[in-house]
Design an enzyme around this catalytic site. Structure first.
Site, PDB file in Angstrom:
ATOM      1  N   ASP A 188      29.224  43.076  64.613  1.00 50.86           N
ATOM      2  CA  ASP A 188      29.498  42.429  63.336  1.00 50.86           C
ATOM      3  C   ASP A 188      28.631  43.069  62.251  1.00 50.86           C
ATOM      4  O   ASP A 188      27.579  43.650  62.534  1.00 50.86           O
ATOM      5  CB  ASP A 188      29.173  40.932  63.464  1.00 50.86           C
ATOM      6  CG  ASP A 188      29.416  40.162  62.182  1.00 50.86           C
ATOM      7  OD1 ASP A 188      30.404  40.449  61.481  1.00 50.86           O
ATOM      8  OD2 ASP A 188      28.606  39.262  61.881  1.00 50.86           O
ATOM      9  N   ASP A 220      27.870  41.358  58.706  1.00 47.12           N
ATOM     10  CA  ASP A 220      27.069  40.409  57.923  1.00 47.12           C
ATOM     11  C   ASP A 220      26.057  39.684  58.804  1.00 47.12           C
ATOM     12  O   ASP A 220      26.422  38.992  59.747  1.00 47.12           O
ATOM     13  CB  ASP A 220      27.979  39.418  57.208  1.00 47.12           C
ATOM     14  CG  ASP A 220      28.947  40.119  56.259  1.00 47.12           C
ATOM     15  OD1 ASP A 220      28.616  41.215  55.765  1.00 47.12           O
ATOM     16  OD2 ASP A 220      30.040  39.577  56.012  1.00 47.12           O
ATOM     17  N   ASP A 255      26.465  37.101  64.812  1.00 49.16           N
ATOM     18  CA  ASP A 255      25.516  36.022  64.525  1.00 49.16           C
ATOM     19  C   ASP A 255      26.173  34.650  64.618  1.00 49.16           C
ATOM     20  O   ASP A 255      25.483  33.650  64.707  1.00 49.16           O
ATOM     21  CB  ASP A 255      24.864  36.213  63.154  1.00 49.16           C
ATOM     22  CG  ASP A 255      25.863  36.277  62.017  1.00 49.16           C
ATOM     23  OD1 ASP A 255      26.874  36.993  62.167  1.00 49.16           O
ATOM     24  OD2 ASP A 255      25.646  35.631  60.985  1.00 49.16           O
TER      25      ASP A 255
END
Length: 150
Positions: free
Chosen positions: A9, A11, A115
């Site tokens: 990922d 961000d 996250d």
């Protein structure tokens, strides 16, 4: 032998979305969605150790690493800005590894480093989710250790 596929990922895994978000809110509290601003995604700072970890994972034999990020509904420019961020921080060759999808469960692979554990299909991803920022995987060193990379 089948290549092992790792998705990473962007961000708050490769780049510091929340740091920039809170900085914008602090400087301009009336701005409800700072991520809707032009150049928000383009100017994100890398997470500590992310660039080096991406490079190390990309060098592993029998592994293929992709960047898998959900685009921002608040900023249609996020598609372009995320692509520019990847080129600026990971190099032009990494651009070919960028996938933008609002549903991460659509992709087939072995690992997803993210996250969040849900919200963009993470909870339905067929492979193993490594929850970046969690107690088990608090930083990039813990991810590299998981893959036995020094």
């Amino acid at each position: 032998m089948k290549n092992t596929i790792i998705y990473i990922d962007m961000d708050d895994v490769l780049c510091d979305f929340m740091g920039a978000y809170h900085e914008h809110i602090q400087n301009c509290p009336e701005m409800k969605f700072p991520q809707a601003q032009v150049d928000f995604f383009r100017n994100l700072k890398p997470i500590k150790g992310a660039i080096e970890a991406f490079d190390k994972l990309s060098e592993l034999q029998n592994y293929t690493v992709y960047i898998l990020s959900a685009p921002s509904e608040m900023n249609p420019l996020s598609y372009m800005e995320k692509r520019i961020w990847v080129e600026n921080h990971l190099g032009y060759n990494a651009v070919e590894k960028l996938i933008l999808s609002p549903n991460k469960a659509l992709l087939k692979g072995d690992y997803l480093i993210d996250d969040y554990t849900e919200g963009k299909g993470q909870d339905q991803f067929e492979g193993k989710l490594l929850n970046f920022g969690s107690n088990k995987f608090p930083n990039w060193n813990s991810i590299l250790n998981y893959f036995s990379i020094e």
